[in-house]
Design a protein around this motif. Structure first.
Motif, mmCIF file in Angstrom:
data_model
loop_
_atom_site.group_PDB
_atom_site.id
_atom_site.type_symbol
_atom_site.label_atom_id
_atom_site.label_comp_id
_atom_site.label_asym_id
_atom_site.label_seq_id
_atom_site.Cartn_x
_atom_site.Cartn_y
_atom_site.Cartn_z
ATOM 1 N N PRO A 14 18.075 3.977 8.793
ATOM 2 C CA PRO A 14 19.039 3.815 9.889
ATOM 3 C C PRO A 14 19.184 2.362 10.328
ATOM 4 N N GLU A 15 20.412 2.044 10.730
ATOM 5 C CA GLU A 15 20.693 0.717 11.278
ATOM 6 C C GLU A 15 20.224 0.609 12.724
ATOM 7 N N GLU A 16 20.314 1.710 13.457
ATOM 8 C CA GLU A 16 19.947 1.700 14.866
ATOM 9 C C GLU A 16 18.452 1.455 15.027
ATOM 10 N N GLY A 17 18.109 0.468 15.825
ATOM 11 C CA GLY A 17 16.710 0.146 16.084
ATOM 12 C C GLY A 17 16.048 -0.678 15.001
ATOM 13 N N LEU A 52 15.364 -7.334 13.332
ATOM 14 C CA LEU A 52 15.999 -8.364 12.518
ATOM 15 C C LEU A 52 15.072 -8.897 11.439
ATOM 16 N N ASP A 53 13.764 -8.869 11.705
ATOM 17 C CA ASP A 53 12.812 -9.398 10.726
ATOM 18 C C ASP A 53 12.162 -8.290 9.888
ATOM 19 N N TRP A 54 12.802 -7.129 9.811
ATOM 20 C CA TRP A 54 12.327 -6.084 8.906
ATOM 21 C C TRP A 54 12.566 -6.535 7.470
ATOM 22 N N THR A 55 11.559 -6.440 6.615
ATOM 23 C CA THR A 55 11.639 -6.977 5.252
ATOM 24 C C THR A 55 11.714 -5.892 4.186
ATOM 25 N N GLY A 56 12.026 -4.651 4.586
ATOM 26 C CA GLY A 56 12.248 -3.594 3.605
ATOM 27 C C GLY A 56 11.103 -2.633 3.399
ATOM 28 N N ALA A 57 10.019 -2.734 4.169
ATOM 29 C CA ALA A 57 8.870 -1.833 3.996
ATOM 30 C C ALA A 57 9.208 -0.443 4.517
ATOM 31 N N PRO A 98 -4.079 -16.174 13.858
ATOM 32 C CA PRO A 98 -3.333 -15.142 14.587
ATOM 33 C C PRO A 98 -3.108 -13.891 13.737
ATOM 34 N N PRO A 99 -2.728 -12.788 14.379
ATOM 35 C CA PRO A 99 -2.375 -11.580 13.620
ATOM 36 C C PRO A 99 -1.180 -11.824 12.707
ATOM 37 N N VAL A 100 -1.132 -11.091 11.597
ATOM 38 C CA VAL A 100 0.012 -11.128 10.688
ATOM 39 C C VAL A 100 0.772 -9.820 10.872
ATOM 40 N N PRO A 101 1.932 -9.852 11.542
ATOM 41 C CA PRO A 101 2.667 -8.606 11.815
ATOM 42 C C PRO A 101 3.709 -8.315 10.728
ATOM 43 N N MET A 102 4.101 -7.056 10.636
ATOM 44 C CA MET A 102 5.186 -6.646 9.740
ATOM 45 C C MET A 102 5.765 -5.327 10.237
ATOM 46 N N TRP A 103 7.085 -5.221 10.182
ATOM 47 C CA TRP A 103 7.760 -3.991 10.577
ATOM 48 C C TRP A 103 7.855 -3.049 9.387
ATOM 49 N N VAL A 104 7.553 -1.775 9.625
ATOM 50 C CA VAL A 104 7.602 -0.742 8.589
ATOM 51 C C VAL A 104 8.412 0.435 9.129
ATOM 52 N N PHE A 105 9.350 0.924 8.302
ATOM 53 C CA PHE A 105 10.074 2.136 8.701
ATOM 54 C C PHE A 105 9.251 3.351 8.308
ATOM 55 N N THR A 150 11.167 6.096 12.812
ATOM 56 C CA THR A 150 11.259 4.913 13.669
ATOM 57 C C THR A 150 10.649 3.731 12.941
ATOM 58 N N PHE A 151 10.899 2.543 13.470
ATOM 59 C CA PHE A 151 10.305 1.332 12.937
ATOM 60 C C PHE A 151 9.000 1.052 13.671
ATOM 61 N N VAL A 152 7.931 0.886 12.911
ATOM 62 C CA VAL A 152 6.596 0.706 13.472
ATOM 63 C C VAL A 152 6.099 -0.689 13.103
ATOM 64 N N ARG A 153 5.499 -1.348 14.078
ATOM 65 C CA ARG A 153 4.948 -2.677 13.846
ATOM 66 C C ARG A 153 3.468 -2.548 13.506
ATOM 67 N N VAL A 154 3.090 -2.972 12.293
ATOM 68 C CA VAL A 154 1.682 -3.002 11.900
ATOM 69 C C VAL A 154 1.257 -4.462 11.816
ATOM 70 N N ALA A 155 0.049 -4.751 12.265
ATOM 71 C CA ALA A 155 -0.423 -6.133 12.319
ATOM 72 C C ALA A 155 -1.923 -6.171 12.074
#
Length: 573
Positions: free
Chosen positions: A283-286, A289-294, A375-382, A388-393
């Motif tokens: 989904p486009e909603e939510g 911008l820095d989601w990298t395809g995970a 610092p933590p290394v974050p990444m967005w995962v769908f 939903t999009f979940v932030r793992v770090a």
């Protein structure tokens, strides 16, 4: 006159006799080897042209529910006869094609289009009828079924296909017929590693697959040997995936082949139910911008090779993402663009993939003694589960960075004794010069090493580290491409090899180059490539896609990709 002379005269007369051309008229015959078959059996379509060799099949048939094999031929035969004082020449051309039904029912195979002596011919005059019946006895002794097939997945989400099949018969031969093997339009196979103790079973008469024997199971009170064919796939585009019925054939040995007699077998067939999987777009909603395809259910962890380092030293930070997801195809975080890493320099990045794990090692150089942690290394995962999009770090890593001259770091302090950090304003007279001792020689050596390290650092800062992992991958990209193409037996594997070459040359993940428009990319670079080179590149990508998304998935000429890669390297890409 002896017999040899008479025989010779006869041959002379035969050569002098008029020779007729092809037999009068041209005939075309198209027929099925059997009009009635059991589900799972194979039959053949034969095309025979008599009276000319100038013939070709224009369009092979296509019927829903029937799988047609590749057209074998042409096979040309020619025969000459001496009859009634004339030499008669007979010539014929023949093709054959296998047919395997995928369901029970009545089928009509339309006439075949041929070009014979420059004219279009359709044969036979009427459609050929084929009847496919259920193998009731085979269903008693064999089975094949799909286990826990998902009804829907998201684009980029991996899913498992688990086929279970077996028989209660003792000795025989196994054959599998899978319409979607070895490739299927809209999916990529994800390598998970073969378990120990696997067998190799033939698939579709042309391939082999690793299968695992499971514990025996009871079916209707009868013990069955059970086997499993498990594969993981990744959905690459939205739409509906069609998986036609799979067939399991078991050939029971009635009599084995010997020198004096051929073997006898009794064949049993079982068929699974066809199924569909709906692939939804992310989904486009939510979407950040820095989601990298995970995509998937991923967790992360980190480790470092040291926590106590001098200012300017190197710390290797290894970040792993693992779990059920597209671990091979998302873009790893770029630490140069992350907040909190301003006081670190990234010398190199080494990216690797291990089954369900993505592992990236960053070579970090802390530039300030004020740094107290990585610092933590974050990444967005769908997440397909929560949609939903979940932030793992990763967790932060406490470190100590020692500045040059720190007493705890073991560096000497400036005092009354002369050392490398002292500057004496008063000149020393010639008579006051002391002989060089071991300490001063050691200090000179340290100075030389320090100057060498400083020069090396400046060169790497301006020109890049030639020994960094990224630079090594860039140099080895062409060699790795050649090696990968030699062992690639499908267009899908060739596409992935070419994507990995471009990723290594450009410092990007291979997934970034799957489906990328090379013309748009070239224009976005500011210095577009030559039109002829882009045309060749686009043609190769189009041919790879056309073959990869077909049922055959046949590889194309690998030299085309090698020549393209050499041309791109010559342009400095």
């Amino acid at each position: 006159m002896n017999s040899r002379v008479q025989q010779g005269l006869l041959w002379v007369l035969a050569l002098m006799a008029p020779v007729s051309g092809a037999q009068q008229g041209v005939s075309v015959d198209v027929s099925l080897s059997r009009p009635l078959v059991k589900l799972g059996d194979e039959l053949h379509l034969r095309i025979h042209v008599d009276g000319t060799r100038d013939a070709r099949v224009v369009q092979p048939p296509s019927v829903e529910g029937l799988i047609f094999g590749s057209l074998a031929g042409p096979q040309i035969s020619q025969m000459q006869e001496f009859q009634g004082g004339r030499v008669t020449s007979r010539i014929s051309v023949e093709w054959a094609m296998s047919i395997r039904p995928t369901r029970v029912g009545e089928f009509e195979i339309p006439p075949i289009s041929l070009e014979v002596d420059g004219k279009t011919v359709r044969a036979p005059a009427q459609a050929m009828s084929l009847r496919v019946i259920q193998d009731l006895e085979g269903a008693t002794h064999c089975f094949i079924e799909s286990m826990d097939v998902p009804t829907r997945v998201f684009e980029g989400e991996p899913f498992d296909l688990d086929l279970r099949f077996g028989t209660d018969l003792a000795a025989g031969e196994v054959d599998l017929y899978l319409p979607w093997w070895p490739s299927h339009r809209g999916v990529l196979e994800v390598k998970t590693g073969n378990p120990r103790g696997t067998y190799r079973f033939p698939v579709n008469d042309r391939h082999e697959a690793s299968v695992t024997e499971l514990d025996p199971a009871q079916r209707n009170g009868v013990p069955f040997r059970v086997f499993q064919l498990a594969r993981r796939y990744l959905a690459t585009r939205p739409g509906t995936l069609e998986f036609n019925a799979a067939t399991f054939q078991f050939s029971e040995v009635i009599r084995r082949s010997t020198v004096f007699a051929t073997g006898r077998y009794k064949r049993y067939h079982a068929q699974s139910e066809p199924f569909q999987i709906e692939v939804l777009p992310v989904p486009e909603e939510g979407r950040p911008l820095d989601w990298t395809g995970a995509v998937g259910e991923l967790t992360t962890q980190r480790r470092v090779d040291r926590r106590d380092v001098d200012e300017g030293g190197t710390i290797s930070l290894t970040v792993s993402w693992f779990g059920r997801g597209n671990t091979e195809f998302f873009a790893a975080p770029d630490l140069k663009r992350l907040s909190g890493f301003e006081d670190f320099r990234v010398l190199g990045v080494e990216d690797s993939h291990f089954s369900d794990e993505r592992r990236v090692t960053y070579d970090l150089v802390p530039t300030s003694s004020k740094i107290t942690e990585i610092p933590p290394v974050p990444m967005w995962v769908f997440s397909p589960v929560s949609e939903t999009f979940v932030r793992v770090a990763t967790d932060p890593v406490a470190v100590r960075v020692r500045s040059v001259g720190d007493p705890e770091g073991g560096m000497p302090l400036a005092g009354d004794e002369l050392d490398l950090f002292d500057v004496h304003p008063d000149p020393i007279s010639e008579t006051g010069l002391a002989p060089l001792g071991a300490g001063r020689l050691g200090g000179a050596a340290v100075s030389i090493l320090g100057l060498w390290f400083l020069g090396r650092t400046l060169i790497r800062r301006h020109q890049g580290d030639p020994n960094a992992p990224r630079a090594r991958r860039r140099r080895a990209a062409l060699r790795r491409l050649r090696t990968a193409l030699k062992v690639s037996d499908s267009a899908s594997e060739q596409s992935l090899a070419l994507a990995r070459f471009m990723g290594d040359r450009m410092g990007e993940p291979a997934g970034a180059w799957l489906g990328r428009d090379v013309v748009e990319w070239s224009e976005s670079m500011g210095a577009p490539l030559e039109e002829s080179l882009l045309r060749d590149w686009s043609a190769i990508c189009a041919d790879l896609d056309a073959s990869a998304w077909s049922d055959a998935d046949q590889p194309i000429d690998g030299s085309r990709m090698v020549n393209l890669a050499q041309a791109l390297c010559a342009k400095g890409l």
